[in-house]
Scaffold this active site. Structure first.
Site, PDB file in Angstrom:
ATOM      1  N   ASP A   1       0.832  -0.961   0.042  1.00 39.70           N
ATOM      2  CA  ASP A   1       0.211   0.150   0.132  1.00 39.70           C
ATOM      3  C   ASP A   1       0.974   1.149   0.072  1.00 39.70           C
ATOM      4  O   ASP A   1       1.683   1.478   0.931  1.00 39.70           O
ATOM      5  CB  ASP A   1      -0.924  -0.007   1.142  1.00 39.70           C
ATOM      6  CG  ASP A   1      -1.845   1.292   1.116  1.00 39.70           C
ATOM      7  OD1 ASP A   1      -1.579   2.275   0.456  1.00 39.70           O
ATOM      8  OD2 ASP A   1      -2.392   1.386   2.550  1.00 39.70           O
TER       9      ASP A   1
ATOM     10  N   GLN B   1       0.959   6.658   1.213  1.00 43.91           N
ATOM     11  CA  GLN B   1       1.594   7.510   1.791  1.00 43.91           C
ATOM     12  C   GLN B   1       3.016   7.828   1.294  1.00 43.91           C
ATOM     13  O   GLN B   1       3.759   8.500   2.056  1.00 43.91           O
ATOM     14  CB  GLN B   1       1.588   7.235   3.262  1.00 43.91           C
ATOM     15  CG  GLN B   1       0.192   7.366   3.861  1.00 43.91           C
ATOM     16  CD  GLN B   1      -0.576   8.821   3.795  1.00 43.91           C
ATOM     17  OE1 GLN B   1       0.077   9.705   3.441  1.00 43.91           O
ATOM     18  NE2 GLN B   1      -2.033   8.650   3.783  1.00 43.91           N
TER      19      GLN B   1
ATOM     20  N   LYS C   1      -4.278  11.763  -3.356  1.00 45.22           N
ATOM     21  CA  LYS C   1      -3.259  12.065  -2.226  1.00 45.22           C
ATOM     22  C   LYS C   1      -2.106  12.779  -2.764  1.00 45.22           C
ATOM     23  O   LYS C   1      -1.152  12.989  -2.187  1.00 45.22           O
ATOM     24  CB  LYS C   1      -2.854  10.873  -1.453  1.00 45.22           C
ATOM     25  CG  LYS C   1      -3.992  10.442  -0.393  1.00 45.22           C
ATOM     26  CD  LYS C   1      -3.441   9.386   0.338  1.00 45.22           C
ATOM     27  CE  LYS C   1      -4.460   8.945   1.466  1.00 45.22           C
ATOM     28  NZ  LYS C   1      -5.938   8.495   1.302  1.00 45.22           N
TER      29      LYS C   1
ATOM     30  N   CYS D   1      -8.800   5.665  10.120  1.00 44.82           N
ATOM     31  CA  CYS D   1      -9.125   4.275   9.509  1.00 44.82           C
ATOM     32  C   CYS D   1      -8.164   3.404   9.972  1.00 44.82           C
ATOM     33  O   CYS D   1      -7.496   2.368   9.216  1.00 44.82           O
ATOM     34  CB  CYS D   1      -8.872   4.581   8.144  1.00 44.82           C
ATOM     35  SG  CYS D   1     -10.108   5.489   7.267  1.00 44.82           S
TER      36      CYS D   1
END
Length: 547
Positions: A311, A314, A337, A482
């Site tokens: 993932d 970020q 993002k 989350c």
């Protein structure tokens, strides 16, 4: 009583609001479990939060200097911290700090019109409105004119369906749509453009892998490994697919001493039964960069049949990401993002692996040939892009990547390391504040953390803190981000989070700290109005935020 104290506190707040012309706006989003009306509709009691227990579960206990690269002269008191303002009449250390990359933010801020927004509701005098200080880019980034202009231009000059027409508009729309795929492939250094699949976001990308690959390859006795630090989007899909297939879901806990993934536990979980490892590249709550090289190496050595998904929500917006160097089988990322529109993201995967996976959805575009008896499927990426795609959003993410490339991803990464180190050090000095996650490691040159700090403050619920800061124009996140399992592991239910991007400045961090300290002083001045949240008090999940 608690109610009386709360009423007094509320009156004080209203008085200060009138004096300073603050305008209360919409209340913060609060988890449903925390929203309970006070009896009789009375103002809910102001909660006094007990000090977090145990502190080691909130922040690493390793004693290392908090930053490297944020410099200030020694304050002369022998401790080297530069903090003795008032001891010799000197200015605090942070006033003399200068960022080597400060010109980056200065050069781009005019590209983001929203950053010049004044905060205030209808009827607020312009002179009483607050400058927006946006510190919530981990939730979504702001969008530059380069991207919004590209979206408008597409709709005004090129709007058409893709792949389906021979006319000029369709050819132009297809060119822009596929051009965005080329941009993503270039941005992550993919081997082929066919490895890039457009999705609605990272959540869909992870669900695609779990459903398509997981359903075909997982069975009873197999193991999927995730971590306790994951975003729900990298937890729930694996819970669903392991339940369906009979496979076992295991997780790597947070190490309460280091504030990072417990790599010893991770290694102990590895074995030939492990078929999928799915973890974050960067934690959206703790801000730590996970040791992906070690994760990939250990997995490949101990789990010959395992596939690895990262993932990268970020990481892709904040640092150069090279899929060839990462060594994973798939990565997932979100467009919104990284200066792109909402509703678009991508899955990168190795081409042969993608072509071996069944389609995630059926419909137009993803087929090779259809008869009334059966269908055959197009190769990747088309086989995973059924129906009319999000064309404009894809054009938008392509424009966002072009914009980020013009700014320079290495320049963004370097500047954000300065921002992040400074934010951590300043926040670390605020009385009553505990930062979650590991301290910056000087040996890593600040590259083990991103420009993001989640924190808790003694005596103030994160939702209240966020609301009061919002009245000053400061936008931060409050909630569990989350990441409910991680917050439970840290024995808290919520935290506040300040997250930065390359358009943020030192001055904005200083203003945030100033208003944070003012807010904490206000709450301490009315402390004692109630015992909810104190030892033996109400459960934190039952608390109704003050505002």
């Amino acid at each position: 009583t608690a109610s009386a104290a709360a009423a007094v506190a509320f009156a004080v707040l209203l008085l200060s609001t009138a004096v300073e012309s603050f305008v209360l706006r919409s209340p913060p989003t609060t988890p449903a479990a925390a929203v309970k009306l006070a009896p009789g509709g009375a103002v809910p009691p102001l909660r006094t939060v007990a000090p977090p227990r145990p502190l080691s579960r909130l922040r690493a206990t390793v004693e290392t200097p908090p930053t490297e690269g944020v410099s200030a002269e020694d304050d002369g008191d022998g401790d080297g911290d530069g903090d003795d303002e008032g001891e010799k009449g000197e200015e605090p250390w942070w006033k003399s700090v200068r960022f080597s990359g400060a010109s980056l933010a200065e050069s781009v801020r005019s590209d983001f019109p929203i950053l010049s927004t004044k905060i205030g509701t209808e009827g607020t005098a312009e002179s009483d409105k607050k400058d927006l200080v946006y510190l919530d880019s981990a939730a979504t980034s702001q969008k530059p004119l380069y991207v919004t202009d590209a979206l408008t231009r597409y709709y005004h000059t090129s709007n058409s369906n893709v792949h389906r027409g021979a006319h000029c508009l369709s050819r132009e729309a297809t060119s822009q749509y596929e051009g965005a795929r080329d941009a993503i492939a270039r941005f992550v250094n993919a081997y082929s453009r066919n490895e890039v699949v457009f999705t609605s976001g990272a959540s869909e990308a992870i669900n695609l892998v779990a459903s398509s690959y997981g359903r075909a390859h997982l069975k009873k006795g197999d193991v999927v490994i995730i971590s306790e630090l994951e975003h729900h989007s990298n937890i729930v899909p694996w819970q669903m697919i392991t339940k369906e297939t009979g496979a076992t879901l295991k997780y790597v806990p947070v190490n309460h001493e280091t504030g990072k993934l417990d790599m010893d536990v991770f290694e102990s979980l590895l074995g030939p039964e492990v078929k999928i490892v799915s973890v974050q590249h960067v934690s959206n709550t703790l801000g730590c960069v996970h040791p992906v090289e070690d994760i990939v190496s250990l997995t490949r050595s101990n789990c010959p049949d395992a596939r690895i998904l990262l993932d990268c929500c970020q990481s892709v917006p904040h640092m150069p990401v090279d899929v060839r160097e990462l060594g994973a089988d798939w990565i997932a990322a979100s467009g919104h993002k990284m200066c792109g529109p909402t509703g678009i993201g991508f899955l990168w995967g190795k081409e042969d692996l993608l072509n071996s996976m069944d389609p995630y959805m059926g419909g137009g575009e993803m087929i090779d040939e259809v008869t009334m008896e059966s269908s055959t499927y197009a190769p990747s990426p088309a086989r995973f892009e059924a129906g009319t795609p999000a064309i404009a959003q894809s054009v938008g993410i392509g424009a966002a990547i072009e914009y980020l490339e013009k700014v320079g991803m290495k320049e963004i990464e370097d500047y954000e390391h300065e921002l992040g180190a400074y934010l951590y050090r300043r926040l670390d000095e605020v009385e009553g504040v505990t930062i979650l996650g590991p301290r910056p490691d000087p040996k890593m040159g600040g590259k083990d953390r991103v420009a993001l700090c989640s924190f808790v403050a003694d005596g103030v619920h994160p939702s209240d803190l966020s609301t009061f800061l919002d009245m000053e124009g400061v936008a931060i996140r409050a909630g569990h981000h989350c990441c409910q399992p991680l917050h439970r592991a840290l024995e808290i239910s919520h935290s506040a989070r300040a997250s930065l991007y390359f358009y943020n400045t030192k001055g904005e961090i200083d203003y945030f700290i100033e208003k944070l300290e003012e807010t904490l002083r206000f709450f301490r001045s009315i402390e004692g109005g109630g015992d909810a949240g104190a030892e033996g008090g109400d459960d934190d999940d039952d608390f109704v935020p003050f505002i």
